[in-house]
Design a protein around this motif. Structure first.
Motif, short mmCIF file in Angstrom:
data_model
loop_
_atom_site.label_atom_id
_atom_site.label_comp_id
_atom_site.label_asym_id
_atom_site.label_seq_id
_atom_site.Cartn_x
_atom_site.Cartn_y
_atom_site.Cartn_z
N VAL A 36 -8.05 23.63 60.12
CA VAL A 36 -9.07 23.82 61.16
C VAL A 36 -9.51 22.44 61.67
CG1 VAL A 36 -11.19 25.00 61.80
CG2 VAL A 36 -9.81 25.87 59.89
N HIS A 37 -9.28 22.19 62.95
CA HIS A 37 -9.48 20.86 63.51
C HIS A 37 -10.93 20.54 63.84
CE1 HIS A 37 -10.14 22.36 67.61
NE2 HIS A 37 -9.14 23.20 67.43
N VAL A 83 -10.27 31.92 63.33
CA VAL A 83 -9.65 31.58 62.04
C VAL A 83 -9.38 32.86 61.24
CG1 VAL A 83 -9.93 30.33 59.86
CG2 VAL A 83 -10.69 29.29 62.00
N LEU A 96 -7.93 27.38 53.22
CA LEU A 96 -8.47 26.79 54.43
C LEU A 96 -8.72 25.30 54.22
CD1 LEU A 96 -11.12 29.42 55.66
CD2 LEU A 96 -8.66 29.27 56.16
N GLY A 98 -10.35 22.22 56.39
CA GLY A 98 -11.09 21.87 57.60
C GLY A 98 -11.58 20.44 57.56
N GLY A 102 -14.58 21.30 61.90
CA GLY A 102 -13.66 22.31 61.39
C GLY A 102 -13.91 22.66 59.94
N ALA A 103 -14.48 21.72 59.17
CA ALA A 103 -14.83 22.01 57.78
C ALA A 103 -15.98 23.01 57.73
CB ALA A 103 -15.21 20.72 57.05
N ALA A 106 -14.56 26.35 58.53
CA ALA A 106 -13.85 26.88 57.37
C ALA A 106 -14.83 27.45 56.35
CB ALA A 106 -13.00 25.78 56.73
#
Length: 260
Positions: A36-37, A83, A96, A98, A102-103, A106
């Motif tokens: 996850v960007h 997601v 996941l 991230g 993105g973290a 996630a």
């Protein structure tokens, strides 16, 4: 009934538009890793991870809503749904990974769908946005988009010249409005009271040079019962691009331990 149909239509729309920009690995492989960007980036920022880990796992790097090739608008709710849709399409549970905003996406995905997530790698994320996020957003809102793009290019390339063009293109496609919208939503997040709900293996990481996110990363690690904290020497915010070999090795070793 109408609302239910509208909700189902929205889910289908997100699933179509948040397609994976990168996917590698045999579909039959059991272990799926979803990357996850960061906000203002795209799934392309995970290129070194897709290339380096795709021979061991089914690796998927989707675009969040309003980023890359995915339709907007961006909301955290739609990001989590995008997601979740990728995990559902892959089948079974997923790991996941991230970074940056993105973290947080996630982490939210796990909290909303704990049975579908096998483990978490959270790099430079926040459970509760520090005041710096609001200040950062105010400064960035005042900057012309072209100036903001130049400032973020080095940050979103991990300080590596070979990734600067992709970073610049991704921010241009996202745009200042979507980027600031994502930061505004992040500023209202407070997951501190829910960190204890995380019941899967978790690795929390942060670059040693990413000073703004060291405190938030330590906060997540302290609150998640199973968390391991890793501070990366000389690491910057997007250290997956700055030190891709180390990032891949760190993720692979963590996943191997998680599967034991």
């Amino acid at each position: 009934m109408f609302r239910a149909r509208a909700a189902m239509s929205e889910v289908a729309k997100i699933r179509r538009s948040s397609r994976a920009t990168f996917e590698k690995g045999a579909a039959a492989r059991v272990q799926t890793v979803v990357f996850v960007h960061a906000f203002g980036s795209s799934g392309r920022a995970w290129g070194p991870q897709v290339a380096g880990l795709g021979d061991r796992y089914r690796v998927v790097a989707p675009d969040l809503p309003g980023h890359g090739g995915a339709a907007g608008p961006f909301t955290l709710e739609r990001a989590v749904e995008s997601v979740r849709a990728v995990i559902a399409d892959a089948g079974g549970r997923a790991h996941l990974v991230g970074i940056s905003g993105g973290a947080t996406v996630a982490l939210l995905t796990y909290l909303e769908n704990p049975g579908r997530v096998a483990s978490l790698v959270l790099s430079a994320g926040v459970a509760h946005a520090p005041r710096l996020v609001s200040l950062q957003r105010a400064i960035q809102r005042a900057l012309p988009e072209s100036v903001l793009a130049r400032l973020l290019r080095g940050w979103y390339s991990g300080g590596r010249r070979e990734y600067e063009q992709v970073a610049a293109e991704d921010f241009r496609r996202c745009g200042k409005r979507t980027f600031l919208t994502a930061l505004r939503e992040l500023a209202h997040v407070d997951l501190r009271g829910r960190l204890g709900e995380v019941a899967v293996p978790a690795l929390v990481a942060c670059g040693a040079r990413d000073r703004a996110n060291l405190g938030p990363s330590r906060e997540i690690a302290a609150g998640v019962p199973s968390a391991e904290l890793r501070i990366i020497p000389d690491g910057v915010h997007l250290w997956n691009l700055q030190q891709p070999e180390l990032f891949n090795e760190t993720v692979a070793e963590f996943l191997a331990r998680s599967l034991d």
